[in-house]
Design a protein around this motif. Structure first.
Motif, short mmCIF file in Angstrom:
data_model
loop_
_atom_site.label_atom_id
_atom_site.label_comp_id
_atom_site.label_asym_id
_atom_site.label_seq_id
_atom_site.Cartn_x
_atom_site.Cartn_y
_atom_site.Cartn_z
N TYR A 217 0.80 -1.36 0.01
CA TYR A 217 0.03 0.09 -0.11
C TYR A 217 0.85 1.30 0.08
CZ TYR A 217 -2.73 -3.76 2.10
OH TYR A 217 -3.61 -4.98 2.25
N ALA A 218 0.87 1.93 -1.11
CA ALA A 218 1.84 3.11 -1.25
C ALA A 218 1.03 4.43 -1.32
CB ALA A 218 2.50 2.97 -2.58
N GLY A 219 1.73 5.38 -0.42
CA GLY A 219 0.68 6.49 -0.59
C GLY A 219 1.74 7.86 -0.34
N SER A 220 1.47 9.17 -0.60
CA SER A 220 2.08 10.27 -0.65
C SER A 220 1.74 11.24 0.37
CB SER A 220 2.53 10.84 -2.13
OG SER A 220 0.97 11.07 -2.51
N GLU A 221 0.56 10.97 1.36
CA GLU A 221 0.02 11.99 2.08
C GLU A 221 0.12 11.35 3.47
OE1 GLU A 221 -3.72 13.74 1.11
OE2 GLU A 221 -3.33 14.07 -1.11
N PRO A 222 1.09 11.61 4.18
CA PRO A 222 1.39 10.67 5.47
C PRO A 222 0.03 11.01 6.43
CG PRO A 222 2.98 12.26 5.05
CD PRO A 222 2.07 12.66 4.04
N SER A 223 -0.78 12.07 6.54
CA SER A 223 -1.88 12.07 7.39
C SER A 223 -2.89 10.88 6.99
CB SER A 223 -2.33 13.47 7.49
OG SER A 223 -2.94 13.77 6.01
N ASP B 267 1.87 16.91 6.72
CA ASP B 267 0.92 16.10 6.33
C ASP B 267 0.66 16.13 4.86
OD1 ASP B 267 0.59 14.96 8.77
OD2 ASP B 267 -0.97 16.16 9.19
N GLN B 268 0.96 17.42 4.27
CA GLN B 268 0.53 17.46 2.81
C GLN B 268 1.86 16.99 1.88
OE1 GLN B 268 -0.62 21.58 2.31
NE2 GLN B 268 -2.49 21.35 3.95
N GLY B 269 2.88 16.92 2.48
CA GLY B 269 4.39 16.34 2.12
C GLY B 269 4.96 17.38 1.34
#
Length: 376
Positions: free
Chosen positions: A196-202, A351-353
């Motif tokens: 599961y890959a993502g670019s928004e930490p929050s 959180d927004q990167g």
């Protein structure tokens, strides 16, 4: 792992989209970790800022597994808006696993979602979205497709790697889709491994760190940090040599400026190659010309971002670019904002990167954004 890749892409300094595995710089430790988790059927959550090489790493991971007999599917969930979008993306990706099965079992349902199977049976073709959403068809497609890796494993004994990219956008489509997903894949055992890959930490934390969420504790975290500077310079030096170009001191200057940002260092290298091919020497002055060109190239995106930020976020982002702590008394006094307000703005930007917190404090992730802010 350096390679000019001329026959494959036309340039060894590709900066748009994922790169092929032979053009990946470093990341051996991350690839080894992903391979171990896949072999043990342990889920992985991979968090990284946008344009940080996340998809390129996962493409290389999938390629390695295919060499050992695995099937692979890469589901791009970026910017999905509803259940129909999710079903269409999943069908497109899972079509590569067994398109004949899709034709036999889901042809009618796929047509209701604006999808068709190509005349040769080799691919899924996207047509226009239905004017009216068909939630029933979309949910049936999801339920049946999610169990396809199990059917393939029972039939052939072949495991499947499934990558869900930009996974955090699943919650945008529907709040409970992580529950639907878990209700199927929790029984897959040896049949499949999931990333599961993502670019928004929050939002990734929302999915995996909250006890109330269905996927709580269901995947090992794997962070993707900046590229090591020595590996960057060594690899890119070989690529320039393969092109018959001497980057001189300019390469080291640009690698230091990029700070290990994968996409930005490739963009800078591409622009440096243009300067060298035009006859300019690989000097620090040429490196400055390259940075100027890169900042100008990225300016429209930075202006769009700036226009969307709140005042407190602009203050924090510009302050951090200038080397100030985000909630420093000096910053608060200069802009007549409370330190708590600045702290909350910094957390949103993290959180927004756009910002990251490391051992040396908070910094701007994108070096071109940082430079643009300094020049404003």
């Amino acid at each position: 792992m350096a390679s000019t890749g001329r026959g494959l892409q036309g340039t060894p300094f590709r900066f748009e989209g994922p790169v092929s595995p032979e053009l990946l710089i470093d990341r051996q430790a991350e690839l080894a970790a992903l391979a171990r988790r896949a072999g043990d059927r342990v889920g992985v959550r991979l968090a990284a800022p946008r344009r940080f090489g996340k998809t390129s790493l996962l493409v290389a991971h999938a390629a390695q597994l295919r060499e050992t007999g695995w099937r692979t599917a890469h589901v791009d969930l970026g910017r999905v808006s509803d259940l129909t979008d999710v079903a269409r993306r999943l069908a497109s990706a899972y079509g590569a696993l067994d398109v004949s099965w899709l034709r036999a079992h889901l042809g009618g349902l796929l047509a209701r979602l604006g999808l068709s199977i190509g005349p040769t049976g080799a691919s899924i073709t996207f047509g226009p979205r239905p004017i009216l959403p068909d939630a029933e068809a979309a949910e049936l497609v999801l339920h049946r497709l999610l169990d396809l890796p199990v059917m393939l494993h029972e039939r052939e004994g072949t495991p499947t790697l499934v990558v869900f990219d930009e996974f955090q956008d699943l919650l945008v489509a529907r709040e409970d889709l992580d529950g639907l997903l878990r209700s199927r894949i929790q029984y897959h055992g040896d049949a499949a491994a999931y990333v599961y890959a993502g670019s928004e930490p929050s939002m990734m934390r929302e999915l995996f760190d909250r006890r109330e969420r269905p996927l709580f504790g269901q995947a090992d975290p794997l962070a993707l940090g900046p590229l090591p500077p020595d590996a960057v310079v060594t690899d890119l030096s070989e690529r320039f040599a393969g092109e018959g170009l001497d980057p001189g001191e300019a390469l080291g200057e640009l690698a230091a400026f990029a700070g290990g940002h994968p996409q930005r260092v490739m963009l800078l290298s591409y622009l440096l190659a243009e300067q060298l091919e035009a006859g300019r020497p690989g000097t620090p002055e040429t490196a400055e010309r390259v940075i100027d060109a890169a900042v100008e190239r990225a300016q429209p995106a930075h202006e769009a971002l700036w226009s969307q930020l709140r005042r407190s976020e602009k203050v924090v982002l510009a302050g951090v670019a200038d080397g100030l702590p985000p909630s420093s008394p000096a910053l608060a006094q200069e802009h007549q904002l409370g330190r708590n307000t600045l702290h909350e703005a910094a957390e949103r930007l993290i959180d927004q990167g756009h910002l990251t917190r490391g051992k040396t404090g908070v910094r701007v992730i994108d070096p071109l954004l940082r430079e643009w802010l300094r020049r404003r």
